[in-house]
Design an enzyme around this catalytic site. Structure first.
Site, PDB file in Angstrom:
ATOM      1  N   GLU A 240     -56.142  12.845 -26.242  1.00 26.16           N
ATOM      2  CA  GLU A 240     -57.761  13.389 -27.508  1.00 26.16           C
ATOM      3  C   GLU A 240     -57.754  15.236 -26.794  1.00 26.16           C
ATOM      4  OE1 GLU A 240     -58.870  13.170 -29.613  1.00 26.16           O
ATOM      5  OE2 GLU A 240     -59.029  11.185 -29.565  1.00 26.16           O
ATOM      6  N   CYS A 274     -64.034  20.816 -28.518  1.00 27.19           N
ATOM      7  CA  CYS A 274     -62.479  20.199 -29.440  1.00 27.19           C
ATOM      8  C   CYS A 274     -62.354  21.303 -31.049  1.00 27.19           C
ATOM      9  CB  CYS A 274     -61.930  19.557 -28.666  1.00 27.19           C
ATOM     10  SG  CYS A 274     -63.080  17.777 -29.301  1.00 27.19           S
TER      11      CYS A 274
HETATM   12  P1  NAD Z   1     -57.660  20.249 -19.083  1.00 23.81           P
HETATM   13  O1  NAD Z   1     -56.501  20.219 -19.499  1.00 23.81           O
HETATM   14  O2  NAD Z   1     -57.435  21.097 -18.182  1.00 23.81           O
HETATM   15  O3  NAD Z   1     -58.059  19.826 -17.321  1.00 23.81           O
HETATM   16  C1  NAD Z   1     -58.654  18.220 -18.466  1.00 23.81           C
HETATM   17  C2  NAD Z   1     -58.583  17.224 -17.547  1.00 23.81           C
HETATM   18  O4  NAD Z   1     -57.661  16.796 -16.549  1.00 23.81           O
HETATM   19  C3  NAD Z   1     -59.338  17.525 -15.670  1.00 23.81           C
HETATM   20  O5  NAD Z   1     -60.385  16.217 -15.018  1.00 23.81           O
HETATM   21  C4  NAD Z   1     -58.188  18.271 -14.946  1.00 23.81           C
HETATM   22  O6  NAD Z   1     -58.783  17.883 -13.684  1.00 23.81           O
HETATM   23  C5  NAD Z   1     -57.295  17.249 -14.892  1.00 23.81           C
HETATM   24  N1  NAD Z   1     -56.286  17.597 -14.802  1.00 23.81           N
HETATM   25  C6  NAD Z   1     -55.605  18.440 -14.664  1.00 23.81           C
HETATM   26  N2  NAD Z   1     -54.167  18.334 -13.959  1.00 23.81           N
HETATM   27  C7  NAD Z   1     -53.607  17.055 -14.421  1.00 23.81           C
HETATM   28  C8  NAD Z   1     -52.466  16.653 -14.048  1.00 23.81           C
HETATM   29  N3  NAD Z   1     -51.423  16.816 -14.099  1.00 23.81           N
HETATM   30  N4  NAD Z   1     -52.276  15.055 -14.530  1.00 23.81           N
HETATM   31  C9  NAD Z   1     -53.259  14.517 -14.973  1.00 23.81           C
HETATM   32  N5  NAD Z   1     -54.744  15.456 -15.534  1.00 23.81           N
HETATM   33  C10 NAD Z   1     -54.803  16.777 -15.376  1.00 23.81           C
HETATM   34  O7  NAD Z   1     -58.876  20.892 -19.561  1.00 23.81           O
HETATM   35  P2  NAD Z   1     -60.606  21.737 -19.744  1.00 23.81           P
HETATM   36  O8  NAD Z   1     -59.884  22.748 -19.732  1.00 23.81           O
HETATM   37  O9  NAD Z   1     -61.304  21.049 -18.475  1.00 23.81           O
HETATM   38  O10 NAD Z   1     -61.210  20.953 -20.968  1.00 23.81           O
HETATM   39  C11 NAD Z   1     -60.785  21.559 -22.104  1.00 23.81           C
HETATM   40  C12 NAD Z   1     -60.084  21.428 -23.242  1.00 23.81           C
HETATM   41  O11 NAD Z   1     -59.816  20.002 -23.109  1.00 23.81           O
HETATM   42  C13 NAD Z   1     -59.585  22.247 -24.207  1.00 23.81           C
HETATM   43  O12 NAD Z   1     -58.469  22.278 -25.052  1.00 23.81           O
HETATM   44  C14 NAD Z   1     -60.522  21.230 -25.645  1.00 23.81           C
HETATM   45  O13 NAD Z   1     -60.203  21.314 -26.940  1.00 23.81           O
HETATM   46  C15 NAD Z   1     -59.871  19.765 -25.276  1.00 23.81           C
HETATM   47  N6  NAD Z   1     -60.569  19.039 -25.189  1.00 23.81           N
HETATM   48  C16 NAD Z   1     -59.789  17.899 -26.690  1.00 23.81           C
HETATM   49  C17 NAD Z   1     -61.549  17.526 -26.815  1.00 23.81           C
HETATM   50  C18 NAD Z   1     -61.046  15.951 -27.703  1.00 23.81           C
HETATM   51  O14 NAD Z   1     -61.477  15.578 -28.384  1.00 23.81           O
HETATM   52  N7  NAD Z   1     -59.503  16.000 -28.817  1.00 23.81           N
HETATM   53  C19 NAD Z   1     -62.676  16.775 -26.587  1.00 23.81           C
HETATM   54  C20 NAD Z   1     -62.916  17.876 -25.577  1.00 23.81           C
HETATM   55  C21 NAD Z   1     -61.830  18.663 -25.582  1.00 23.81           C
END
Ligand code: NAD
Length: 466
Positions: A240, A274
């Site tokens: 997502e 999001c």
């Molecule tokens: P992010 O991608 O920076 O982090 C998300 C998670 O991934 C965190 O727990 C982070 O620690 C982890 N992570 C970091 N590196 C990783 C790796 N190499 N492998 C696996 N996990 C790793 O996102 P964010 O800045 O925390 O959140 C904002 C983003 O989330 C926005 O782009 C938003 O649109 C999206 N979002 C999407 C939805 C949806 O339902 N589509 C819902 C909420 C947020």
């Protein structure tokens, strides 16, 4: 308060500790355990050991245990809500809504069951499709809705017989750890485990051979990394990811009715949603009217500490996102006409009031990129065809909205939008029984609904001669 990880049914300290910042002050207000690789391994092993028992416990036992988990969260409702506001920044009323939704998700999915489906029932042949759990699921979450996004994943994973290792975003770990405390008292050991990292364990977790599925919500950039890490073991994935959702106003729209709804769609949770309305396409003759109304709304909105009951929009969740939004404000001032906002508040914490900007070129960063903040570009269009083309001309495809007086005409426009969801004359209407997810680079797979539940199980076709 002394926050702990939950590993194998025991609440434990982390290998290290790290501070948690309150975005309303920019200062640490708590510290939390940080796991190392060895603790991540322990959490995965614990979930693996617990899996057969949980799988075989049956739906009724799982339902009962999940009901007790929901009760345990409910008993600490106020603590959950205040912790969520302190770590994430959102107004307390929005935090309470998120906690209530999380409890409801656990109760709802706890009561669901994927029963076998008969595909063929005829003389000589009975073909049945059965569903059985995958194993250990890693639930990786972002910082905008740290509790409910996790609760939905965990509720579906547990209900379908899987065990879980949960990893929150490093800037919002505390509500996940509270959930772990509730699980320690209500679920069998190892069924639910929590680890907290400093953005350094997600890669190893996504590559781990004993993890069967990654249920990931976060940015598209990280989603790509998760997909790459998961490739070696062909893990199941739900991604997502980000969005850059268009709101298209049609020319028969009632601006007095719609302007507050658009404002809400773009600024709820300080725009860190999001599926927030991130680009507003408006018939050219209506741009002035919409802008006037949005500017008035900005000027009557209280931006402040989420703990203050008067606050309608809280701070940006973390320093990195705050800095990115400041850059976007500067870029927008260069390229378009900023009508209001775009100046940070002169106080500690990460506060950016909503910005309304018009006359941006389509190539401006605020139009092309996902802002994830309360910066609202108003984009004039001349024909509906042109609006649809521009709405679809991004790499994302999460959701979008159409606003107009004639529902049939609006539905016809919705049918041309390349996203996973289109709402007409409403926004953010998410339901546990309706699947949600993105197309294009907004993700793979769906969450919620029967469709979402099926993403947490293997399918087995049993075909019988008779
Ligand atoms: P992010 O991608 O920076 O982090 C998300 C998670 O991934 C965190 O727990 C982070 O620690 C982890 N992570 C970091 N590196 C990783 C790796 N190499 N492998 C696996 N996990 C790793 O996102 P964010 O800045 O925390 O959140 C904002 C983003 O989330 C926005 O782009 C938003 O649109 C999206 N979002 C999407 C939805 C949806 O339902 N589509 C819902 C909420 C947020």
């Amino acid at each position: 308060m002394d926050f702990k990880l939950l590993i194998g049914g025991t609440l434990v300290d982390g290998a290290a500790r790290m501070p948690v910042i309150n975005p309303a002050t920019g200062e640490p207000f708590a510290d939390c355990p940080r796991a190392d690789l060895a603790q991540m391994e322990q959490a995965v092993s614990a979930a693996k050991r617990a899996f057969p028992g949980w799988r075989d416990a049956g739906n009724t036992a799982r339902h009962d245990a999940m009901g007790r988990l929901a009760d345990a969260i409910e008993a600490r409702f106020a603590e959950f809500a205040r912790t969520l506001t302190a770590e994430q920044g959102k107004p307390l009323a929005q935090a309470e809504f998120e906690v209530g939704g999380s409890i409801a998700a656990i109760r709802y999915f706890g009561a669901q069951e994927l029963l076998p489906e008969t595909l063929v029932d005829e003389a000589g042949s009975l073909v049945v499709e059965q569903y059985y759990p995958l194993g250990v699921v890693a639930c990786i979450t972002p910082w905008n809705f740290p509790l409910i996004l996790l609760a939905i994943k965990v509720a579906v994973a547990l209900s379908t017989g899987n065990t879980v290792v949960a990893k929150p975003a490093p800037t919002t770990p505390l509500t996940t750890l509270l959930l772990g405390e509730c699980a320690a008292a209500t679920l069998p050991a190892g069924v639910f485990n929590t680890i907290v990292d400093a953005n350094d364990l997600g890669g190893a977790l996504s590559a781990h051979p004993d993890i069967a599925k990654i249920s990931f919500t976060g940015s598209t950039a990280t989603g790509r990394k998760v997909m790459a890490s998961a490739a070696a073991t062909l893990k199941r994935l739900t991604l997502e990811l980000g969005g850059n959702d268009a709101a298209i106003l049609l020319d028969d729209v009632d601006l007095d009715d719609v302007a507050p709804k658009i404002f809400q769609a773009a600024t709820y949770n300080a725009g860190q949603v999001c599926m927030a309305a991130k680009r507003i396409y408006v018939p050219r003759q209506l741009v002035n009217g919409l802008c006037d109304r949005l500017v008035a709304l900005v000027q009557s909105t209280v931006v402040g500490d989420g703990m203050d009951p008067a606050t309608q929009i809280g701070p940006i969740q973390n320093r990195m996102q705050f800095d990115k939004l400041r850059d976007l404000c500067e870029d927008s001032k260069q390229q378009g006409d900023v009508l209001t906002g775009g100046e940070i508040l002169n106080r500690p914490g990460y506060f950016i009031p909503p910005m309304i900007v018009r006359n941006l070129p389509e190539a401006a960063r605020l139009v092309r990129e996902e802002q994830f903040g309360p910066l609202i570009p108003i984009l004039a269009y001349d024909t509906v065809d042109e609006a649809v083309t521009r709405a679809n001309a991004v790499e994302y495809g999460l959701a979008g909205t159409i606003w107009g007086a004639d529902p049939q005409r609006a539905a016809a426009v919705a049918g041309r939008i390349e996203t996973g969801t289109v709402w007409i004359n409403k926004h953010l209407d998410l339901r546990f029984d309706v699947p949600f997810g993105g197309v294009k680079q907004s993700g793979i797979g769906r969450e919620q609904g029967r469709h979402g539940m099926k993403e947490f199980v293997n399918t087995r076709v049993v075909s019988l001669a008779r």
